[in-house]
Design an enzyme around this catalytic site. Structure first.
Site, PDB file in Angstrom:
ATOM      1  N   ARG A  58     117.446 -90.144  72.612  1.00 48.05           N
ATOM      2  CA  ARG A  58     116.786 -88.839  71.977  1.00 48.05           C
ATOM      3  C   ARG A  58     117.658 -88.048  71.243  1.00 48.05           C
ATOM      4  O   ARG A  58     117.659 -86.824  71.717  1.00 48.05           O
ATOM      5  CB  ARG A  58     115.946 -88.358  72.874  1.00 48.05           C
ATOM      6  N   GLN A 101     115.976 -90.510  65.636  1.00 48.74           N
ATOM      7  CA  GLN A 101     114.478 -90.266  65.581  1.00 48.74           C
ATOM      8  C   GLN A 101     113.868 -91.301  64.907  1.00 48.74           C
ATOM      9  O   GLN A 101     112.710 -91.760  65.202  1.00 48.74           O
ATOM     10  CB  GLN A 101     114.221 -88.859  65.178  1.00 48.74           C
ATOM     11  N   ASP A 135     112.943 -93.971  67.224  1.00 48.91           N
ATOM     12  CA  ASP A 135     112.486 -93.684  68.483  1.00 48.91           C
ATOM     13  C   ASP A 135     111.067 -94.430  68.479  1.00 48.91           C
ATOM     14  O   ASP A 135     109.887 -93.569  68.317  1.00 48.91           O
ATOM     15  CB  ASP A 135     112.355 -92.378  68.555  1.00 48.91           C
ATOM     16  N   SER A 164     108.389 -92.543  70.592  1.00 51.52           N
ATOM     17  CA  SER A 164     107.880 -91.506  70.047  1.00 51.52           C
ATOM     18  C   SER A 164     106.909 -91.726  69.197  1.00 51.52           C
ATOM     19  O   SER A 164     105.623 -91.166  69.173  1.00 51.52           O
ATOM     20  CB  SER A 164     108.933 -90.576  69.428  1.00 51.52           C
ATOM     21  N   TYR A 209     113.173 -84.260  78.324  1.00 52.74           N
ATOM     22  CA  TYR A 209     112.092 -84.392  79.378  1.00 52.74           C
ATOM     23  C   TYR A 209     111.815 -83.614  80.293  1.00 52.74           C
ATOM     24  O   TYR A 209     112.936 -82.858  80.520  1.00 52.74           O
ATOM     25  CB  TYR A 209     112.433 -85.886  79.912  1.00 52.74           C
TER      26      TYR A 209
END
Lengths: 523, 477
Positions: A122, A127, A130, A133, A231
């Site tokens: 992450r 991104q 990802d 997500s 997280y």
């Protein structure tokens, strides 16, 4: 090399890892693309549209696995699929490496390289690939839609001729990607949205989405989420108690609860207890996005929708992204395509599996007959935001005291400066003759005038100011002019040179200033 | 002509000069102010020519005219982007003139002192003034002219080096000879010894020695100052040239020289102070060169620079309601101010709010950007200072950074270890979207990584600023 995407084997899975659009992009990277016949059907992509995009449609899964060097799929592969791998093949899909030891061993035995999409680190750079997500985003949106589907009222408050409708009250627990997406959807539908997260630093994000952050009356420094890669971590029992107490208080008020709380590699924490469900109004809806990991509510049944005795609907579906297959396939295929872009730095259709790259290293779970899971921590850590220091608001008295102190300090400084300056002047005056002192007074006064005048000059005119001061500093010409007439040839020569140079300066300086100033125009 | 007339003319000229500087407080009054300066200068020169002590006035006028012709050529030909070089070059002339005038004073002093009483009677002008001086006054005179020559020499080589750096003829990086500041300190100490020597003997050699030392100090001092500090250097040299004139004024006993020298000296000093404050640096650390040592490793910059093409920028600009443009030295280098102005005109014609945010140290000269934008006919009332506009970024749709780097570096606020920590910067990253027009991926003038380029709402618009804007202009009609 050839990238192939088989039809997902798990029943009910409608997503597909390649879309016609992503195939076009992959071809630009130099790859050939292939797809199993009918793979995109449930997501709304027919074989014909694939063929149009230049994708080879292969009849059977077996043939496709055989023909492809790289296999991109969505769900964790089953045993039969893994057996089709060999040394020359690379598999990209969700893999659940933490809970899939047999799968890892099998892939290792086959010697294949496996890239697990949920292991993409992450960090900002990653991104775009990802997939967790992008899937969570869809899940969050869909959770609200499912809730609305099972909720018997409007989300938005209305006053109509037929009576007043109160707005729905939605509580979102856990403000990760899914939670934020749910908040956004819920607020845009018009519901009053509350949100809670154990990481206080997300309050700002929550509020930016238009929801109200639920604060606890609890004095404990929460571990900053950024230190654990964004997280949430496990919270203390006291904190948990405070949290549950707050939820109990909210339970009778809220109409819809969406829970998204997950802690990496652990069972989902129980946040919505049975007594809270009891306390809710009939017709309320709970959507438990953590159902796959046991649920944030213990009454949740995975993959099912149940209605409790007091009329509360609890939705435990785990296939939200699959329920929006067209959207989720598009996003997932794009994630895969970005992963391929990183794996193909040369854009020559050849994979360069660079294990030095943080992102690729992190996502790779088996490489050349070795299990490479878990990965070492990424070299680049997420930047932990520094806690903001709160400047206490000053009371009027304190402010005044501060002003007085500042004034006193200023006075003191000025008096000291004047005293020292005055003393120095007197000292000079003691030694220096009167004729010098006359000039000296002029000098000191001029410096003062200079300081006073220049402070008033506009910032934008600093360049003209420099040009003008440059021009008038050639007043030195006076010195040369006074001397040019008296004395020897050397004196005349030097003086003449000075006059000449100063002449350049006078004209150049003033003209350039005028040129500049003439340009300044008002609109 | 009588002495009284000259003094009266000097008084008028001094007042005119003060008004001339004071008038620069506003754009409109500034246009009038220049005329005050010109008239003041003409009056001063005229009064000196007809006043006592001057001779060879025909030669003087010819020389002034010749210099004027060259000055005129320079002033009309120079590009607005070359202003910093021009100003630096002209400072060197003042410095050199001050050295010469100081030397003349020394020669004259020697000549007059060697004369007998009768000969002294026959003198007039400056020599007569000298002849009347007592021994204490002569000692003071020596100190004064010594200082005048010293400051003038420092200004001269300093300005030459500054000119070289600004014109790109010398490397802009801070370079020092082995020995660093010790060399400067040594040269300064040597000058001090020379002062005492000269004070006692009045010989030419110590003066010559000091001149060499001062020339070296000027050279080495400015060589040691990096490119990003150039605005401070130029205004500092401006200040020096003023002090040199004032010191010469003392030795010649001329009040007008003192007044004007003090005005110019204090003006340059204030400008330097403003520049230093804008960079959150102490004046001393700028003068001693280079950025101060950082206290720890710089923050890791994470993420990647995302590029965008002209099409994307054009679309975003079409959709935006408010735009802030942040120009920097890169705009000057690419000569892109006309294109920027054209873009501004077109966007304003569409009813969008376009403003400019100017950082105090943008460019290589105080106020450099304002002059360039004015040249391109950007109205000055939409050109804002940093403090005026910094709070407006969060409500701004698009911020466009054209060729600036350090002045928009968020590390100044976020990273206490950054070499520019604490420097006030334009907070453009708070705008909804930021476009950075930049030639390549390299770091800026000061070599500091800029986290702005890696921010999520930042898009890099690579390419020469002028070419990029040309491309953009074809898409915005």
């Amino acid at each position: 090399m050839k990238i192939g995407t088989p039809k997902e084997v798990i029943t009910g899975e409608a997503r597909v890892a390649m879309t016609p659009e992503s195939a076009r992009q992959l071809q630009k990277l130099g790859y050939d693309c292939a797809i199993e016949s009918g793979a995109g059907l449930l997501a709304g992509f027919s074989d014909a549209t694939y063929e149009e995009a230049g994708v080879e449609v292969i009849k059977t899964a077996a043939a496709l696995w055989k023909a492809s060097d790289i296999i991109a799929k969505v769900r964790q592969p089953n045993e039969a699929e893994l057996k089709r791998l060999n040394k020359a093949k690379t598999l990209i899909s969700f893999f659940n490496p933490g809970g899939n030891e047999e799968g890892l061993e099998l892939a290792k035995a086959k010697g294949a390289n496996v890239v697990a999409m949920e292991m993409v680190p992450r960090i900002s750079r990653a991104q775009k690939m990802d997939a967790l997500s992008s899937m969570a985003n869809i899940a969050g949106y869909r959770a609200v839609i499912e809730a609305g589907n099972n909720f018997g009222r409007f989300f938005t408050g209305q006053i109509t001729a037929a009576g007043k409708v109160p707005p729905a009250k939605v509580l979102v627990v856990g403000a990760g990607v899914a939670g934020l997406a749910a908040i956004g959807t819920s607020t845009s539908l018009g519901a009053i949205t509350l949100a809670f997260d154990v990481r206080p630093e997300v309050a700002e994000q929550v509020e930016s989405m238009g929801a109200e952050f639920v604060y606890l009356d609890f004095e404990e420094e929460q571990a900053d989420g950024a230190s654990s890669g964004g997280y949430a971590s496990v919270s203390s029992p006291e904190f948990r108690e405070a949290q549950l107490a707050k939820f109990r208080e909210l339970a009778p008020e809220v109409d819809i609860v969406i829970t998204t709380a997950l802690i990496p590699n652990r069972e989902a924490p129980e946040l919505w207890t049975e007594d809270m469900v009891q306390a809710m109004k009939p017709g309320s809806v709970i959507v438990d996005l953590a159902a796959e990991k046991g649920g944030n509510c213990k009454l949740t049944v995975m993959d099912e929708k149940i209605v409790t005795e007091n009329g509360v609907t609890i939705i435990g579906y785990t296939d939200f992204p699959s329920r929006m297959a067209a959207q989720s396939s598009t996003l997932y295929a794009t994630n895969i395509r970005h992963m391929m872009t990183d794996l193909t730095p040369e854009k020559d259709g050849q994979i360069n599996h660079d294990m030095e790259d943080d992102v690729i290293r992190g996502a790779t779970v088996t490489h050349q007959g070795e299990i490479t899971f878990p990965p070492p921590p990424p070299k680049v850590q997420a930047i932990a935001a520094k806690p903001k220091e709160v400047v206490p608001e000053l009371t009027p008295e304190e402010k005044r005291a501060e002003e007085v102190a500042a004034f006193k300090a200023q006075t003191k400084q000025q008096v000291t400066l004047l005293a020292v300056g005055g003393a120095l002047l007197l000292l000079v005056g003691l030694v220096a003759p009167a004729s010098f002192m006359q000039h000296f007074i002029v000098f000191v006064l001029s410096v003062f005038i200079g300081f006073q005048v220049i402070w008033g000059v506009a910032h934008s005119l600093h360049t003209p100011l420099m040009a003008v001061t440059n021009a008038i500093s050639s007043i030195i010409i006076l010195g040369a002019l006074m001397q040019i007439g008296s004395g020897s040839f050397l004196v005349i020569l030097l003086a003449a040179l000075s006059v000449f140079m100063a002449g350049i300066n006078i004209f150049g300086g003033f003209l350039v200033t005028r040129r500049m100033l003439a340009m300044f125009q008002k609109s | 002509m009588e002495y009284g007339f000259t003094t009266a003319a000097y008084v008028v000229a001094a007042v005119l000069f003060i008004l001339s500087l004071g008038g620069l407080s506003g754009q409109e009054s500034a246009k009038r102010a220049v005329w005050y300066g010109i008239v003041g200068m003409a009056l001063a020169v005229f009064a000196t020519l007809v006043g006592p002590g001057s001779g060879l006035w025909l030669l003087s006028i010819l020389l002034i005219a010749g210099g004027g012709a060259i000055g005129y050529q320079l002033a009309t030909r120079v590009q607005m982007t070359q202003m910093p070089e021009l100003v630096a070059a002209m400072h060197s002339l003042v410095g050199l003139a001050a050295v010469f005038v100081g030397l003349i004073a020394h020669i004259e002093l020697g000549r007059v002192m060697a004369m007998g009483a009768e000969e002294k009677q026959a003198l007039d002008g400056f020599a007569k003034l000298l002849a009347k001086k007592s021994s204490v006054e002569i000692s003071i005179l020596r100190v004064e002219l010594f200082l005048g020559i010293f400051i003038g020499a420092v200004t001269f080589t300093g300005s030459v080096v500054a000119y070289g750096k600004l014109a790109g003829k010398l490397t802009s990086a801070a370079t020092k000879l082995p020995g660093g500041h010790m060399l400067n300190a040594g040269a300064a100490a040597l000058s001090l010894i020379a002062l005492i020597w000269y004070f006692n003997t009045g010989g030419f050699f110590p003066l010559f020695l000091m001149t060499l030392a001062a020339l070296f100090i000027g050279y080495h001092l400015i060589m040691g100052i990096g490119g990003a500090d150039m605005p401070v250097v130029v205004s500092m040299l401006n200040s020096y040239s003023g002090w040199a004139a004032a010191a010469i004024g003392f030795s010649l006993g001329n009040d007008l020289l003192i007044v004007v020298g003090a005005l110019v000296g204090s003006s340059g000093a204030i400008l330097s102070y403003i520049m230093c404050k804008a960079m959150n640096r102490s004046f001393v650390s700028v003068i001693l060169g280079g950025f101060g040592g950082s206290t720890g490793p710089a923050m890791e910059v994470e993420g990647e620079q995302v590029a965008i093409d002209a099409d994307g920028v054009a679309t975003a600009l079409e959709e935006a309601d408010s735009v802030i443009i942040i120009p920097g030295y890169g705009m000057a280098v690419a000569q892109a101010q006309q294109n920027v102005a054209e873009l501004t005109r077109r966007l304003r014609a569409k009813g969008k709010e376009v403003r400019f945010a100017i950082h105090p140290v943008a460019g290589r000269l105080p106020g450099h950007m304002n002059v360039l934008l004015a040249e391109a006919k950007v109205p000055y009332d939409i050109v804002m200072e940093m403090d005026e506009i910094n709070e407006d970024f969060p409500e701004t749709d698009v911020a466009i950074v054209i060729g600036s780097n350090d002045i928009v570096n968020p590390a100044a606020q976020e990273d206490p270890n950054s070499p520019i920590a604490g420097m006030p910067v334009l907070e453009c990253w708070k705008a909804k979207q930021v476009f950075v027009s930049k030639r390549g991926q390299g770091t800026g003038y000061s070599g500091i990584e800029n986290p702005l380029f890696f921010k999520e709402n930042t898009r890099m618009f690579y390419g020469d600023a002028k070419a990029s804007l040309d491309q953009l202009l074809t898409m915005i009609q």
